[in-house]
Design a protein around this motif. Structure first.
Motif, mmCIF file in Angstrom:
data_model
loop_
_atom_site.group_PDB
_atom_site.id
_atom_site.type_symbol
_atom_site.label_atom_id
_atom_site.label_comp_id
_atom_site.label_asym_id
_atom_site.label_seq_id
_atom_site.Cartn_x
_atom_site.Cartn_y
_atom_site.Cartn_z
ATOM 1 N N SER A 22 4.335 -4.660 -34.462
ATOM 2 C CA SER A 22 3.396 -4.987 -35.534
ATOM 3 C C SER A 22 2.103 -5.542 -34.949
ATOM 4 O O SER A 22 1.044 -5.427 -35.547
ATOM 5 C CB SER A 22 4.005 -6.024 -36.481
ATOM 6 N N ASP A 23 2.181 -6.151 -33.766
ATOM 7 C CA ASP A 23 0.980 -6.695 -33.135
ATOM 8 C C ASP A 23 0.331 -5.613 -32.279
ATOM 9 O O ASP A 23 1.001 -4.726 -31.769
ATOM 10 C CB ASP A 23 1.343 -7.917 -32.280
ATOM 11 N N GLY A 24 -0.970 -5.693 -32.127
ATOM 12 C CA GLY A 24 -1.665 -4.764 -31.257
ATOM 13 C C GLY A 24 -1.140 -4.909 -29.841
ATOM 14 O O GLY A 24 -0.953 -6.024 -29.365
ATOM 15 N N SER A 25 -0.904 -3.787 -29.159
ATOM 16 C CA SER A 25 -0.190 -3.907 -27.896
ATOM 17 C C SER A 25 -0.436 -2.718 -26.987
ATOM 18 O O SER A 25 -0.495 -1.571 -27.438
ATOM 19 C CB SER A 25 1.302 -4.026 -28.207
ATOM 20 N N THR A 76 -2.022 10.970 -36.623
ATOM 21 C CA THR A 76 -2.431 9.589 -36.344
ATOM 22 C C THR A 76 -3.817 9.499 -35.728
ATOM 23 O O THR A 76 -4.375 8.409 -35.643
ATOM 24 C CB THR A 76 -1.442 8.901 -35.396
ATOM 25 N N GLY A 77 -4.363 10.611 -35.244
ATOM 26 C CA GLY A 77 -5.732 10.584 -34.757
ATOM 27 C C GLY A 77 -5.881 10.245 -33.285
ATOM 28 O O GLY A 77 -6.980 10.282 -32.756
ATOM 29 N N GLY A 78 -4.799 9.907 -32.605
ATOM 30 C CA GLY A 78 -4.910 9.595 -31.187
ATOM 31 C C GLY A 78 -4.174 8.329 -30.829
ATOM 32 O O GLY A 78 -3.686 7.620 -31.713
ATOM 33 N N PRO A 79 -4.085 8.043 -29.526
ATOM 34 C CA PRO A 79 -3.365 6.835 -29.108
ATOM 35 C C PRO A 79 -4.120 5.574 -29.499
ATOM 36 O O PRO A 79 -5.346 5.603 -29.668
ATOM 37 C CB PRO A 79 -3.285 6.976 -27.584
ATOM 38 N N GLY A 80 -3.414 4.481 -29.661
ATOM 39 C CA GLY A 80 -4.070 3.221 -29.996
ATOM 40 C C GLY A 80 -3.127 2.053 -29.806
ATOM 41 O O GLY A 80 -1.916 2.228 -29.763
ATOM 42 N N LYS A 81 -3.711 0.859 -29.688
ATOM 43 C CA LYS A 81 -2.887 -0.346 -29.543
ATOM 44 C C LYS A 81 -2.285 -0.745 -30.877
ATOM 45 O O LYS A 81 -1.240 -1.370 -30.931
ATOM 46 C CB LYS A 81 -3.732 -1.487 -28.992
ATOM 47 N N SER A 82 -2.995 -0.429 -31.967
ATOM 48 C CA SER A 82 -2.436 -0.549 -33.316
ATOM 49 C C SER A 82 -2.733 0.777 -33.990
ATOM 50 O O SER A 82 -3.844 1.283 -33.858
ATOM 51 C CB SER A 82 -3.127 -1.647 -34.121
ATOM 52 N N ILE A 83 -1.799 1.323 -34.684
ATOM 53 C CA ILE A 83 -2.054 2.591 -35.361
ATOM 54 C C ILE A 83 -1.448 2.535 -36.757
ATOM 55 O O ILE A 83 -0.762 1.579 -37.107
ATOM 56 C CB ILE A 83 -1.450 3.784 -34.584
ATOM 57 N N THR A 84 -1.724 3.566 -37.545
ATOM 58 C CA THR A 84 -1.068 3.690 -38.838
ATOM 59 C C THR A 84 0.226 4.455 -38.619
ATOM 60 O O THR A 84 0.192 5.631 -38.270
ATOM 61 C CB THR A 84 -1.958 4.461 -39.819
ATOM 62 N N TRP A 85 1.345 3.798 -38.803
ATOM 63 C CA TRP A 85 2.624 4.438 -38.512
ATOM 64 C C TRP A 85 3.084 5.276 -39.695
ATOM 65 O O TRP A 85 3.059 4.797 -40.836
ATOM 66 C CB TRP A 85 3.682 3.386 -38.182
ATOM 67 N N PRO A 86 3.523 6.517 -39.426
ATOM 68 C CA PRO A 86 4.009 7.350 -40.530
ATOM 69 C C PRO A 86 5.277 6.767 -41.154
ATOM 70 O O PRO A 86 5.545 6.987 -42.329
ATOM 71 C CB PRO A 86 4.316 8.697 -39.861
#
Lengths: 368, 327
Positions: free
Chosen positions: A180-183, A204-214
């Protein structure tokens, strides 16, 4: 106020070097193994929490070796580390993902900062399924993407059964657990998903430390994800290898690029890193590596510092310490904690860029 | 305080007029200190609002008021909206009050009114203070390890079985989500609610009680028709103070809500709250817009809290018809 403090500490350092001569108990000849003895300094760093146990252990050992240097690594997250380095509150920052060009610009441009790889980690997919032992569950890039996209909802989905003949997968809901935390852990995992699944990348648009999870629930930190998996029957989630080994969770065998099912390990991470020749801060991704032993969800962790150090004494101590960290002597503290040792190619890259750190025009690291 | 300060500052007075002069200068110094302290609060509040608002500007200019109605929270594409977090914050706080209000009021009435089981008052008051003193992270740990399995295996299935015809008690239950977070918040606001309500009920004049009893009313009738109407303003204040605490609670909620930005009718589902989003994401939030969106959430939370306070004021005024607010 801050500049006053900096000026004061610089003055104090000058006084020390002027009056004290070489610091007590050490001189370059006792450094050993070609590691230079640093001048007296107190260094602070902040950033990623993933490598913090390694830095803490290494800092303690370095201080034992060279008592004139104390290093305080505060953690706080990559974002916090980058911000504090930008404001020059700390001497070095740490991040699981190298600086973006925007972040580098905030520090004066990408030619003003240098980034070295400090260690290497790999991730496991841990699960909680009665009757399926550790390593028995086999996952392919397609099934991993399917599970985290929410397309594979049951453990006995036909897509899973194909790779798991001989294992009786229950007719049970899959509970996806993510951070849940950016990581940085999330970054490496989503980087992997993007590289193996076009569907995932589009969604999802690409990798990220926080993303919108399906799909799935969020839990805080590696420990939070690990605990929720242990608590929830039918759960699966991505966790750093060290946490899996410490908590004795079951982890899946992952199909790597060469088609082998591997159980994630530190050696597998090093193998993955070796498969990418010429890794650097601009070419840092090592997920889905080729090679028969490569652990597919692996990544470097980075240390960031300014190329031109305002304070020569501090700067010298910093590069001396960072060089030591990348040598075999420093890396042993990573290996003890289930991180993977840097491949020699990356260690030589680190040495090369550390030699480029200067103060007042002269290089600070004196290693041949 | 004023005397001490005066003694330190003023020179030794001469006989006669000295005593009076000293008192005046003491008053002046005291007044200056009091004005200074009051002014400082205003300055701190002002700085706080500005410090919250300025970093939020990149997000405010980009998303505007659409931020309040957008359901997207996508750091990768830099699209942010607060609606799921606002929804989660309001729903969990509402659940907390629905659970805590009857329990809290009952306990307060027992503590203030019941004369027969007096020996229980001491231990009960102690237990309330103990509950109030437990740090929220400890309550969160307890909830994470003990309450969530209990909810998943016992309470949620029971609710589904008995009240499953209501949409709010449908769907699969993992033990994490709105309901569990609401229960945790209820536990956390109970001490405030009980302590404040008890004091308010105790403050009801004895003459009113005695008059009611003398007219032949039973204890229950006295409580219902005399004490509660009289204490209504104070109890309302207590409820709204509890609501304020519930809205802002972060760590314990983050541990059990599931941290999923979604709006669903089922209370068993996972959700997200404003403080949880901020706590979870600020450490790794890079870029003006992302960090700005988190500050914007902070602005939204402050606005909601202010709104609650204003409503509390208005309700108390309405009930009392004057500024005689008991809290």
């Amino acid at each position: 106020m801050k500049s006053v403090l900096v000026a004061l500490s610089a003055g104090a350092a000058l006084l020390l070097t002027a009056c004290g001569g070489s610091p007590t108990g050490t001189n370059p000849s006792t450094g050993g193994a070609g590691v230079p003895a640093p001048p007296r300094a107190s260094l602070t760093g902040a950033g990623a929490t993933f490598p913090k146990p390694f830095y803490d252990a290494a800092n303690f050992a370095y201080n034992k070796k060279f008592s004139q240097v104390t290093i305080n690594y505060g953690g706080g997250g990559s974002g916090a580390g980058i911000q504090q380095l930008t404001k020059k509150v700390v001497d070095f920052g740490a991040s699981d993902v190298p600086l973006s060009s925007k972040e580098a610009d905030a520090m004066g441009g990408s030619d003003k900062v240098i980034q070295i790889a400090s260690t290497l980690g790999t991730e496991s997919l841990a699960y909680n399924l009665d009757g399926v032992a550790d390593g028995q569950l086999k996952l392919t890039p397609d099934t991993i993407a399917g599970i985290f996209l929410g397309k594979i909802k049951k453990w006995n989905d036909p897509a899973m059964a194909a790779d798991n003949s001989g294992v009786s997968l229950p007719n049970q809901d899959i509970h996806v657990i993510h951070r849940s935390d950016g990581s940085g852990t999330t970054y490496i995992f989503t980087d992997y998903l993007c590289s193996v699944s076009a569907d995932w990348k589009a969604k999802t648009g690409g990798p990220g430390k926080s993303i919108t999870w399906p799909t799935g629930d969020g839990a805080q930190g590696n420990a939070g994800v690990a605990t929720r998996i242990t608590q929830t029957p039918g759960a699966i989630g991505y966790v750093e290898l060290a946490y899996v080994l410490q908590t004795k969770m079951k982890q899946a065998a992952l199909k790597n690029r060469d088609g082998n099912f591997v159980s994630p390990s530190a050696a597998g991470a090093t193998a993955a890193a070796k498969a990418f020749v010429g890794s650097s801060p601009s070419q840092f991704s090592i997920v889905n590596a080729s090679g028969k032993d490569s652990a597919p969800i692996s990544g470097y962790s980075w240390i960031i510092l300014y190329k031109d150090q305002a304070d020569k004494t501090k700067g010298t101590a910093l590069v001396d310490y960072l060089y030591w960290l990348t040598t075999a002597e420093g890396q042993q503290y990573a290996v003890n904690l289930h991180y993977a040792a840097l491949p020699s190619s990356m260690a030589s890259y680190d040495l090369l860029v550390l030699k480029g750190v200067t103060s007042g025009g002269s290089a600070l690291l004196s290693v041949s | 305080m004023s005397k001490g300060t005066a003694a330190l500052v003023a020179p030794p007075p001469l006989a006669g007029t000295g005593r009076r002069r000293r008192r005046i200068s003491g008053d002046r110094i005291f007044r200056a200190i009091a004005y200074g302290a009051a002014g400082l609060i205003l300055v701190i509040a002002g700085i706080f609002i500005i410090a919250l608002f300025i970093p939020a500007l990149p997000a405010i200019t980009r998303f505007g008021l659409g931020f309040f109605v957008s359901q997207t929270w996508d750091p990768v594409r830099s699209q942010f909206g607060a609606l799921p977090a606002i929804y989660g914050t309001l729903v969990t706080s509402a659940i907390a009050l629905v659970i805590a209000f009857p329990v809290g009021l009952g306990a307060a009435l027992f503590l203030a009114e019941d004369a027969r089981l007096r020996f229980l008052r001491g231990p009960l008051s102690f237990a309330i203070e103990l509950l109030a003193g437990i740090p929220s992270v400890v309550i969160g740990l307890w909830a994470f390890f003990i309450l969530t399995p209990l909810m998943r295996d016992n309470i949620d299935p029971f609710l589904k079985h008995t009240l499953g015809f209501l949409p709010i008690f449908q769907g699969s239950a993992s033990g994490y989500g709105f309901l569990t977070a609401g229960v945790v918040l209820a536990i956390m606001v109970l001490p405030i609610l009980i302590a404040l309500s008890r004091d308010v009920i105790r403050a009801v004049p004895r003459s009113l009680r005695e008059a009611s009893l003398a007219l032949g009313a039973t204890n229950a009738e006295t409580i219902w028709s005399v004490i509660l109407p009289y204490a209504r303003a104070g109890i309302t204040g207590a409820v709204l103070l509890s609501l304020g605490r519930a809205l802002g609670e972060t760590i314990a909620v983050t541990m059990v809500i599931g941290n999923r930005p979604q709006i669903t009718g089922s209370l068993f589902a996972s959700g997200y709250t404003l403080p949880s989003v901020i706590a979870n994401e600020f450490t790794e939030a890079v870029g003006d817009v992302y960090l700005g969106a988190l500050f914007y959430l902070g602005v939204v939370l402050v606005l909601i809290t202010i709104a609650v306070n204003v409503i509390a004021r208005l309700l108390v005024w309405r009930f009392t018809g004057s500024e005689r607010a008991a809290v």
